[in-house]
Scaffold this active site. Structure first.
Site, PDB file in Angstrom:
ATOM      1  N   ASP A 167       0.872  -1.167   0.000  1.00  0.00           N
ATOM      2  CA  ASP A 167       0.000   0.000   0.000  1.00  0.00           C
ATOM      3  C   ASP A 167       0.915   1.224   0.000  1.00  0.00           C
ATOM      4  O   ASP A 167       2.144   1.091  -0.153  1.00  0.00           O
ATOM      5  CB  ASP A 167      -0.976  -0.025   1.189  1.00  0.00           C
ATOM      6  CG  ASP A 167      -0.305   0.237   2.531  1.00  0.00           C
ATOM      7  OD1 ASP A 167       0.943   0.345   2.600  1.00  0.00           O
ATOM      8  OD2 ASP A 167      -1.031   0.339   3.529  1.00  0.00           O
ATOM      9  N   CYS A 173       3.471  -2.779   3.994  1.00  0.00           N
ATOM     10  CA  CYS A 173       2.586  -1.672   4.359  1.00  0.00           C
ATOM     11  C   CYS A 173       3.322  -0.923   5.465  1.00  0.00           C
ATOM     12  O   CYS A 173       4.514  -1.149   5.658  1.00  0.00           O
ATOM     13  CB  CYS A 173       1.183  -2.145   4.764  1.00  0.00           C
ATOM     14  SG  CYS A 173       1.072  -3.105   6.284  1.00  0.00           S
ATOM     15  N   THR A 215       3.254  -1.161   8.776  1.00  0.00           N
ATOM     16  CA  THR A 215       3.751  -2.063   9.816  1.00  0.00           C
ATOM     17  C   THR A 215       3.969  -3.492   9.321  1.00  0.00           C
ATOM     18  O   THR A 215       4.640  -4.271   9.981  1.00  0.00           O
ATOM     19  CB  THR A 215       2.769  -2.142  10.999  1.00  0.00           C
ATOM     20  OG1 THR A 215       1.537  -2.713  10.533  1.00  0.00           O
ATOM     21  CG2 THR A 215       2.534  -0.770  11.621  1.00  0.00           C
ATOM     22  N   HIS A 234      10.640 -23.604   9.481  1.00  0.00           N
ATOM     23  CA  HIS A 234       9.651 -24.275  10.323  1.00  0.00           C
ATOM     24  C   HIS A 234       8.219 -24.186   9.800  1.00  0.00           C
ATOM     25  O   HIS A 234       7.447 -25.128   9.973  1.00  0.00           O
ATOM     26  CB  HIS A 234       9.680 -23.709  11.739  1.00  0.00           C
ATOM     27  CG  HIS A 234      10.966 -23.936  12.437  1.00  0.00           C
ATOM     28  ND1 HIS A 234      11.206 -23.447  13.703  1.00  0.00           N
ATOM     29  CD2 HIS A 234      12.115 -24.589  12.068  1.00  0.00           C
ATOM     30  CE1 HIS A 234      12.426 -23.795  14.093  1.00  0.00           C
ATOM     31  NE2 HIS A 234      12.995 -24.484  13.111  1.00  0.00           N
ATOM     32  N   HIS A 241       7.645 -30.421  11.382  1.00  0.00           N
ATOM     33  CA  HIS A 241       7.253 -29.177  10.726  1.00  0.00           C
ATOM     34  C   HIS A 241       6.246 -29.434   9.610  1.00  0.00           C
ATOM     35  O   HIS A 241       5.307 -28.656   9.433  1.00  0.00           O
ATOM     36  CB  HIS A 241       8.478 -28.423  10.210  1.00  0.00           C
ATOM     37  CG  HIS A 241       9.412 -28.016  11.306  1.00  0.00           C
ATOM     38  ND1 HIS A 241       9.009 -27.297  12.405  1.00  0.00           N
ATOM     39  CD2 HIS A 241      10.728 -28.264  11.480  1.00  0.00           C
ATOM     40  CE1 HIS A 241      10.036 -27.103  13.211  1.00  0.00           C
ATOM     41  NE2 HIS A 241      11.094 -27.679  12.678  1.00  0.00           N
TER      42      HIS A 241
END
Length: 152
Positions: free
Chosen positions: A7, A64, A66, A97, A133
């Site tokens: 964004d 974005c 964060t 993992h 995993h």
């Protein structure tokens, strides 16, 4: 092929990541946005996630402000395992993992040099394939595999 999107808050970081992909001659598809003009991150998070989930792209990279909102959006698409990473160790371990197939970063959190290091680690680290995993990733994909009684 890497799907990449952002964004407005992640646009500049996305541009730096694109330059890095070009330096390494890694093919990518830029799914927007294309400027710092305010826009809605779900549009671009979904575009990248769908490209990965549908197999048109091997992995995705999202940015974005964060990394959080766009990762939440991506994780709504079945088959996507998007991880927000702000350090290389997280990027390495989410590949080893969790077999994460989409990376999210925050343009307001991660600087350009660190972002390039995170992207390199994410792209260059294979899934470990260890049974424990594989089992856990399978549980994520199956959804609702844990009965309520098992949680007590």
């Amino acid at each position: 092929m890497i799907a990449i999107g952002s964004d407005h808050g992640g646009y500049l970081l996305k541009q730096r990541v694109i330059r890095y992909l070009e330096e390494r001659e890694i093919p990518y598809q830029d799914m927007g946005c294309y400027s710092e003009e305010s826009c809605d991150y779900p549009v671009f998070g979904q575009a990248v996630a769908r490209a990965v989930a549908e197999g048109r792209c091997e992995k995705g990279i999202l940015t974005c402000t964060t990394g959080i909102g766009i990762s939440i959006t991506a994780n709504k698409i079945p088959g996507v395992r998007c991880a927000v990473c702000s350090d290389s160790l997280s990027a390495r371990l989410t590949r080893l993992h969790n077999d994460a197939n989409v990376l999210a970063m925050g343009g307001g959190i991660v600087g350009e040099n660190l972002a390039v290091e995170i992207v390199a680690t994410f792209l260059d680290t294979p899934f470990s394939g260890e049974e424990r995993h594989r089992r856990r990733v399978s549980m994520i994909e199956e959804r609702n595999v844990i009965e309520e009684t098992e949680l007590v």
